[in-house]
Motif scaffolding. Structure first.
Motif, PDB file in Angstrom:
ATOM      1  N   GLU A   1      23.878   9.050 -20.284  1.00  0.00           N
ATOM      2  CA  GLU A   1      22.775   9.863 -20.815  1.00  0.00           C
ATOM      3  C   GLU A   1      23.213  11.317 -20.969  1.00  0.00           C
ATOM      4  O   GLU A   1      22.894  11.962 -21.966  1.00  0.00           O
TER       5      GLU A   1
ATOM      6  N   ASP B   1      26.318  12.390 -21.473  1.00  0.00           N
ATOM      7  CA  ASP B   1      27.221  12.446 -22.616  1.00  0.00           C
ATOM      8  C   ASP B   1      26.452  12.393 -23.929  1.00  0.00           C
ATOM      9  O   ASP B   1      26.784  13.090 -24.885  1.00  0.00           O
ATOM     10  N   LYS B   2      25.417  11.581 -23.955  1.00  0.00           N
ATOM     11  CA  LYS B   2      24.593  11.472 -25.170  1.00  0.00           C
ATOM     12  C   LYS B   2      23.914  12.802 -25.468  1.00  0.00           C
ATOM     13  O   LYS B   2      23.886  13.259 -26.612  1.00  0.00           O
TER      14      LYS B   2
ATOM     15  N   ASP C   1      30.450  11.159 -28.118  1.00  0.00           N
ATOM     16  CA  ASP C   1      30.430   9.756 -28.530  1.00  0.00           C
ATOM     17  C   ASP C   1      31.317   8.964 -27.564  1.00  0.00           C
ATOM     18  O   ASP C   1      32.510   9.247 -27.460  1.00  0.00           O
TER      19      ASP C   1
END
Length: 114
Positions: free
Chosen positions: A79, A81-82, A87
């Protein structure tokens, strides 16, 4: 009949086809009441078995909680990283693989594998 020795055992089912056995032996002293000795030995075995049983299941519960927390940490990392726009399918720019292959040059001065 004179009782000279007694034993008491307890088998604890741990699941997964495992069990634990606790057994104690005692000698009945001359003049000692065998019934009282049996009760005392049984109480000791049951108390120790219960302590052991509780520890085993406490360890299992802690391992289960650790697995759940590890999954939660992975979900939170994904989450994060998002939200950061990273990516997960894109390779890490700091982790650049290279081949330590043959670096001999050809006759034109260009290394092999180019």
């Amino acid at each position: 009949m004179q009782i000279k020795s007694i034993s008491y055992h307890r088998v604890i089912n741990l699941g997964n086809y495992e069990s634990k056995r606790l057994e104690l032996f005692a000698e009945v002293q001359e003049g000692e009441d065998p019934e009282a000795a049996i009760s005392s030995l049984a109480e000791l075995v049951e108390r120790k078995a219960r302590e052991s049983f509780e520890l085993i299941f406490d360890v299992r519960e802690l391992k289960r909680q650790r697995r759940e927390l590890s999954k939660e940490v992975e979900q939170l990392k994904a989450e994060k990283d998002k939200l950061a726009g990273i990516d997960p399918n894109e390779p890490d720019p700091d982790n650049i693989p290279f081949e330590a292959g043959d670096t001999s040059e050809t006759t034109e001065g260009v290394p092999d594998k180019f």
